[in-house]
Design an enzyme around this catalytic site. Structure first.
Site, PDB file in Angstrom:
ATOM      1  N   CYS A   1       7.342  -6.150   7.156  1.00 61.22           N
ATOM      2  CA  CYS A   1       8.767  -5.295   7.687  1.00 61.22           C
ATOM      3  C   CYS A   1       8.967  -6.325   9.111  1.00 61.22           C
ATOM      4  O   CYS A   1       8.578  -6.976   9.546  1.00 61.22           O
ATOM      5  CB  CYS A   1       8.159  -3.692   8.562  1.00 61.22           C
ATOM      6  SG  CYS A   1       9.566  -2.972   9.224  1.00 61.22           S
TER       7      CYS A   1
ATOM      8  N   CYS B   1       3.625   8.574   0.948  1.00 61.59           N
ATOM      9  CA  CYS B   1       3.843   7.674   1.963  1.00 61.59           C
ATOM     10  C   CYS B   1       3.873   6.530   1.268  1.00 61.59           C
ATOM     11  O   CYS B   1       3.191   5.444   1.069  1.00 61.59           O
ATOM     12  CB  CYS B   1       3.235   8.166   3.240  1.00 61.59           C
ATOM     13  SG  CYS B   1       3.800   6.694   4.478  1.00 61.59           S
TER      14      CYS B   1
ATOM     15  N   SER C   1      12.398   7.050  14.758  1.00 59.47           N
ATOM     16  CA  SER C   1      10.955   6.605  15.492  1.00 59.47           C
ATOM     17  C   SER C   1      12.195   5.901  16.484  1.00 59.47           C
ATOM     18  O   SER C   1      12.460   5.329  16.531  1.00 59.47           O
ATOM     19  CB  SER C   1      10.784   5.080  14.613  1.00 59.47           C
ATOM     20  OG  SER C   1      10.187   5.760  13.461  1.00 59.47           O
ATOM     21  N   LEU C   2      12.054   6.951  17.899  1.00 60.02           N
ATOM     22  CA  LEU C   2      12.165   6.902  18.930  1.00 60.02           C
ATOM     23  C   LEU C   2      11.427   6.020  19.684  1.00 60.02           C
ATOM     24  O   LEU C   2      12.208   5.187  20.900  1.00 60.02           O
ATOM     25  CB  LEU C   2      12.652   8.193  19.014  1.00 60.02           C
ATOM     26  CG  LEU C   2      13.383   8.473  20.378  1.00 60.02           C
ATOM     27  CD1 LEU C   2      14.808   7.899  20.905  1.00 60.02           C
ATOM     28  CD2 LEU C   2      13.284  10.063  20.940  1.00 60.02           C
ATOM     29  N   HIS C   3      10.341   6.765  20.310  1.00 62.80           N
ATOM     30  CA  HIS C   3       8.951   6.380  20.479  1.00 62.80           C
ATOM     31  C   HIS C   3       9.123   5.417  22.348  1.00 62.80           C
ATOM     32  O   HIS C   3       8.724   5.236  22.706  1.00 62.80           O
ATOM     33  CB  HIS C   3       8.847   4.948  20.225  1.00 62.80           C
ATOM     34  CG  HIS C   3       8.315   4.888  18.661  1.00 62.80           C
ATOM     35  ND1 HIS C   3       7.578   5.812  18.043  1.00 62.80           N
ATOM     36  CD2 HIS C   3       8.884   4.488  18.089  1.00 62.80           C
ATOM     37  CE1 HIS C   3       7.653   5.313  17.151  1.00 62.80           C
ATOM     38  NE2 HIS C   3       8.114   4.806  17.172  1.00 62.80           N
TER      39      HIS C   3
ATOM     40  N   SER D   1      12.569   7.561   6.829  1.00 64.14           N
ATOM     41  CA  SER D   1      11.932   7.436   8.950  1.00 64.14           C
ATOM     42  C   SER D   1      13.038   6.081   8.515  1.00 64.14           C
ATOM     43  O   SER D   1      12.183   4.793   8.136  1.00 64.14           O
ATOM     44  CB  SER D   1      10.074   7.387   8.634  1.00 64.14           C
ATOM     45  OG  SER D   1      10.528   7.050  10.579  1.00 64.14           O
TER      46      SER D   1
ATOM     47  N   CYS E   1       0.113   6.747   8.218  1.00 67.75           N
ATOM     48  CA  CYS E   1       1.604   6.217   7.656  1.00 67.75           C
ATOM     49  C   CYS E   1       2.212   5.363   8.199  1.00 67.75           C
ATOM     50  O   CYS E   1       1.791   5.114   9.753  1.00 67.75           O
ATOM     51  CB  CYS E   1       2.550   7.423   7.783  1.00 67.75           C
ATOM     52  SG  CYS E   1       2.602   8.639   6.136  1.00 67.75           S
TER      53      CYS E   1
ATOM     54  N   CYS F   1       2.990  -2.084  15.724  1.00 69.51           N
ATOM     55  CA  CYS F   1       3.161  -1.455  14.288  1.00 69.51           C
ATOM     56  C   CYS F   1       2.325  -2.558  13.220  1.00 69.51           C
ATOM     57  O   CYS F   1       2.696  -4.056  13.777  1.00 69.51           O
ATOM     58  CB  CYS F   1       4.529  -0.952  13.842  1.00 69.51           C
ATOM     59  SG  CYS F   1       4.092  -0.648  12.343  1.00 69.51           S
TER      60      CYS F   1
ATOM     61  N   GLY G   1       7.506  -1.566   5.874  1.00 66.89           N
ATOM     62  CA  GLY G   1       9.444  -1.484   5.776  1.00 66.89           C
ATOM     63  C   GLY G   1      10.094  -0.517   6.640  1.00 66.89           C
ATOM     64  O   GLY G   1       9.368   0.349   7.176  1.00 66.89           O
ATOM     65  N   GLU G   2      11.265  -1.468   6.407  1.00 61.41           N
ATOM     66  CA  GLU G   2      12.661  -0.742   7.498  1.00 61.41           C
ATOM     67  C   GLU G   2      13.409  -0.348   6.248  1.00 61.41           C
ATOM     68  O   GLU G   2      14.136  -1.170   5.698  1.00 61.41           O
ATOM     69  CB  GLU G   2      13.255  -0.993   7.532  1.00 61.41           C
ATOM     70  CG  GLU G   2      14.273  -0.384   8.222  1.00 61.41           C
ATOM     71  CD  GLU G   2      14.390   0.254   8.694  1.00 61.41           C
ATOM     72  OE1 GLU G   2      13.314   1.182   9.759  1.00 61.41           O
ATOM     73  OE2 GLU G   2      15.230   1.601   8.569  1.00 61.41           O
TER      74      GLU G   2
ATOM     75  N   GLU H   1       1.123  -1.274   0.258  1.00 58.39           N
ATOM     76  CA  GLU H   1       0.510   0.174  -0.473  1.00 58.39           C
ATOM     77  C   GLU H   1       0.826   1.483   0.064  1.00 58.39           C
ATOM     78  O   GLU H   1       1.822   1.094   0.701  1.00 58.39           O
ATOM     79  CB  GLU H   1      -1.424   0.420   1.265  1.00 58.39           C
ATOM     80  CG  GLU H   1      -1.621  -1.222   0.913  1.00 58.39           C
ATOM     81  CD  GLU H   1      -2.323  -1.237   2.785  1.00 58.39           C
ATOM     82  OE1 GLU H   1      -3.633  -2.097   2.494  1.00 58.39           O
ATOM     83  OE2 GLU H   1      -2.475  -0.329   3.754  1.00 58.39           O
TER      84      GLU H   1
ATOM     85  N   CYS I   1       7.888  -3.590  15.370  1.00 60.20           N
ATOM     86  CA  CYS I   1       7.709  -2.990  16.429  1.00 60.20           C
ATOM     87  C   CYS I   1       6.752  -3.374  17.118  1.00 60.20           C
ATOM     88  O   CYS I   1       5.348  -3.424  16.703  1.00 60.20           O
ATOM     89  CB  CYS I   1       7.787  -1.235  15.999  1.00 60.20           C
ATOM     90  SG  CYS I   1       9.060  -0.650  16.039  1.00 60.20           S
TER      91      CYS I   1
ATOM     92  N   ASN J   1      -2.278   4.639  16.049  1.00 59.02           N
ATOM     93  CA  ASN J   1      -3.613   4.276  16.245  1.00 59.02           C
ATOM     94  C   ASN J   1      -4.007   3.016  16.026  1.00 59.02           C
ATOM     95  O   ASN J   1      -3.062   2.215  15.692  1.00 59.02           O
ATOM     96  CB  ASN J   1      -3.230   4.025  14.457  1.00 59.02           C
ATOM     97  CG  ASN J   1      -3.419   6.157  14.177  1.00 59.02           C
ATOM     98  OD1 ASN J   1      -4.943   6.485  14.206  1.00 59.02           O
ATOM     99  ND2 ASN J   1      -2.378   6.263  13.489  1.00 59.02           N
TER     100      ASN J   1
HETATM  101  N1  SAH Z   1      10.392   1.371  10.217  1.00 54.92           N
HETATM  102  C1  SAH Z   1      10.503   2.712   9.577  1.00 54.92           C
HETATM  103  C2  SAH Z   1       9.186   3.214   8.591  1.00 54.92           C
HETATM  104  C3  SAH Z   1       7.694   3.006   9.325  1.00 54.92           C
HETATM  105  S1  SAH Z   1       7.183   2.946  10.420  1.00 54.92           S
HETATM  106  C4  SAH Z   1      10.354   3.399  11.053  1.00 54.92           C
HETATM  107  O1  SAH Z   1      10.358   2.451  12.027  1.00 54.92           O
HETATM  108  O2  SAH Z   1      10.686   4.504  11.322  1.00 54.92           O
HETATM  109  C5  SAH Z   1       6.727   4.994  10.004  1.00 54.92           C
HETATM  110  C6  SAH Z   1       6.495   5.689  11.617  1.00 54.92           C
HETATM  111  O3  SAH Z   1       5.070   5.534  11.508  1.00 54.92           O
HETATM  112  C7  SAH Z   1       6.917   4.823  12.521  1.00 54.92           C
HETATM  113  O4  SAH Z   1       7.520   5.978  13.741  1.00 54.92           O
HETATM  114  C8  SAH Z   1       6.815   4.334  13.256  1.00 54.92           C
HETATM  115  O5  SAH Z   1       6.759   4.370  14.728  1.00 54.92           O
HETATM  116  C9  SAH Z   1       4.488   4.973  12.975  1.00 54.92           C
HETATM  117  N2  SAH Z   1       3.869   4.026  13.019  1.00 54.92           N
HETATM  118  C10 SAH Z   1       3.397   2.891  12.829  1.00 54.92           C
HETATM  119  N3  SAH Z   1       2.140   2.127  13.416  1.00 54.92           N
HETATM  120  C11 SAH Z   1       1.602   2.898  14.385  1.00 54.92           C
HETATM  121  C12 SAH Z   1       0.685   3.090  14.728  1.00 54.92           C
HETATM  122  N4  SAH Z   1      -0.768   2.059  15.505  1.00 54.92           N
HETATM  123  N5  SAH Z   1      -0.061   4.037  15.444  1.00 54.92           N
HETATM  124  C13 SAH Z   1       1.052   5.399  15.775  1.00 54.92           C
HETATM  125  N6  SAH Z   1       2.374   5.392  14.860  1.00 54.92           N
HETATM  126  C14 SAH Z   1       2.500   4.474  14.178  1.00 54.92           C
END
Ligand code: SAH
Length: 342
Positions: free
Chosen positions: A111, A104, A216-218, A193, A335, A118, A161-162, A91, A115, A292
């Site tokens: 992936c 996007c 993507s720090l989190h 990202s 995204c 995700c 994907g990464e 997608e 995470c 989300n």
């Molecule tokens: N693999 C890369 C790019 C894809 S994810 C990365 O990790 O950055 C793109 C962004 O969407 C990331 O910051 C990820 O943490 C965020 N993301 C993924 N799933 C999500 C969700 N369910 N709710 C909010 N953000 C999300």
């Protein structure tokens, strides 16, 4: 058969000369495909019939088949579902915001990062996308926009994907997006990202094209980060942050950190204070993304008040924040929220 959209303009010139054709034809073909939006070689009326036939026989174009589009209720997000030649699906999301037209893109089917929050990583990695499969996502959406007199203005590698795990494809696709005789998208309008793959960040810093980089720090510390992001076990936070600083220094770009807020996990006062401390003195922005909901996961999105509080703590410490209102909620088109269809 080579897919046409894997070619940089230089590759296209080489291919033409190797096949007994004039190299300047590459400029004409790029103009047809990326500027005029031709959907087949047949349509390229200023090329000879023979050359058109040769191109159609030797080069695969297009390689993506559009399966369906889904528009969000507010009309600001459109999700595109593509079928690949092996039947797998990926997608892309088009985000309409002011006069920005951001695509996007996905870089892998599934992936490897997995995470906790995700959708894309739920089933792990299926396969890498080829350059042509990445480039055509943008090309087809650009053609879709052209019918309304618009063009793609920004590209973010934030779909499935990464990016750093499909590195060569990433760099080749960036070069094709940037090609002045093609889509001509400026480096400043392209964003990658990453979950934090240190060697990928370092390699990208050495590339001639300087794109924006987002981490993507989190989480404000390694301990908590390891619980949310399996990749954190391989790449300690300290090393990732050093690589990000080096990237900023080399490219003269500010860094953005993404922070997906998960209720009761990483959204407390303590985490906010720790994050403010971790990032103090850095030229950066923290993009706060309320989680989300993903089917089958029991995580929760924090209440608005607690997001505001988290944000205020960072701002009080002089850290720039943006709060990404997540678009496309009703069609799960945010995204990084793109699920594997099958
Ligand atoms: N693999 C890369 C790019 C894809 S994810 C990365 O990790 O950055 C793109 C962004 O969407 C990331 O910051 C990820 O943490 C965020 N993301 C993924 N799933 C999500 C969700 N369910 N709710 C909010 N953000 C999300």
């Amino acid at each position: 058969m080579n897919p046409f959209c894997s070619f940089s303009i230089g590759d296209c010139r080489n291919w033409l000369t190797q096949n007994g054709e004039k190299s300047f034809r590459a400029d004409q073909i790029f103009d047809w495909v990326y500027v005029k939006g031709a959907s087949s070689f047949e349509a390229m009326s200023n090329l000879s019939k023979e050359l058109r036939a040769k191109l159609s026989q030797c080069l695969a174009f297009p390689v993506l088949k559009q399966v369906r589009t889904l528009e969000s209720e507010d009309g600001e997000t459109i999700k595109f579902l593509w079928e690949l030649s092996d039947g797998k699906k990926v997608e892309s999301v088009l985000i309409l915001s002011g006069d920005r037209r951001t695509v996007c893109v996905s870089i892998q089917v599934g992936c490897p990062a997995r995470c906790a929050f995700c959708a894309s990583g739920k089933q792990g990695l299926k396969r890498n996308l080829t350059t042509a499969e990445v480039v055509e996502q943008v090309l087809h959406i650009d053609r879709f926009l052209k019918e309304k007199g618009e063009r793609v203005s920004h590209i973010v590698f934030m779909g499935m994907g990464e990016p750093m795990e499909n590195y060569d494809t990433l760099v080749q696709a960036i070069a094709i997006f940037h090609e002045p005789k093609g889509l001509n998208i400026s480096q400043r309008r392209i964003t990658v990202s990453t979950v934090g793959v240190v060697e990928g960040i370092r390699r990208l810093a050495e590339e001639p094209l300087k794109v924006n980089l987002v981490l993507s720090l989190h989480s404000p510390n390694q301990h908590l980060r390891k619980k949310i992001i399996p990749y954190a076990r391989k790449y300690p936070l300290e090393e990732i942050l050093m690589a990000m600083d080096e990237y900023a220094e080399k490219t003269k770009r500010d860094i953005t950190y993404e922070y997906t807020l998960l209720a009761g996990i990483n959204d407390g006062r303590r985490e906010a204070e720790e994050l403010a401390h971790l990032l103090s003195g850095k030229q950066c922005t923290v993009n706060l993304i309320p989680y989300n909901p993903v089917d089958g996961l029991s995580l929760k999105r924090p209440e608005k008040d607690s997001i505001e509080e988290f944000r205020a703590i960072l701002e009080d410490e002089g850290i720039n924040t943006t709060w990404r209102y997540t678009k496309g909620k009703d069609i799960a088109a945010a995204c990084g929220q793109l699920a594997l269809q099958n």
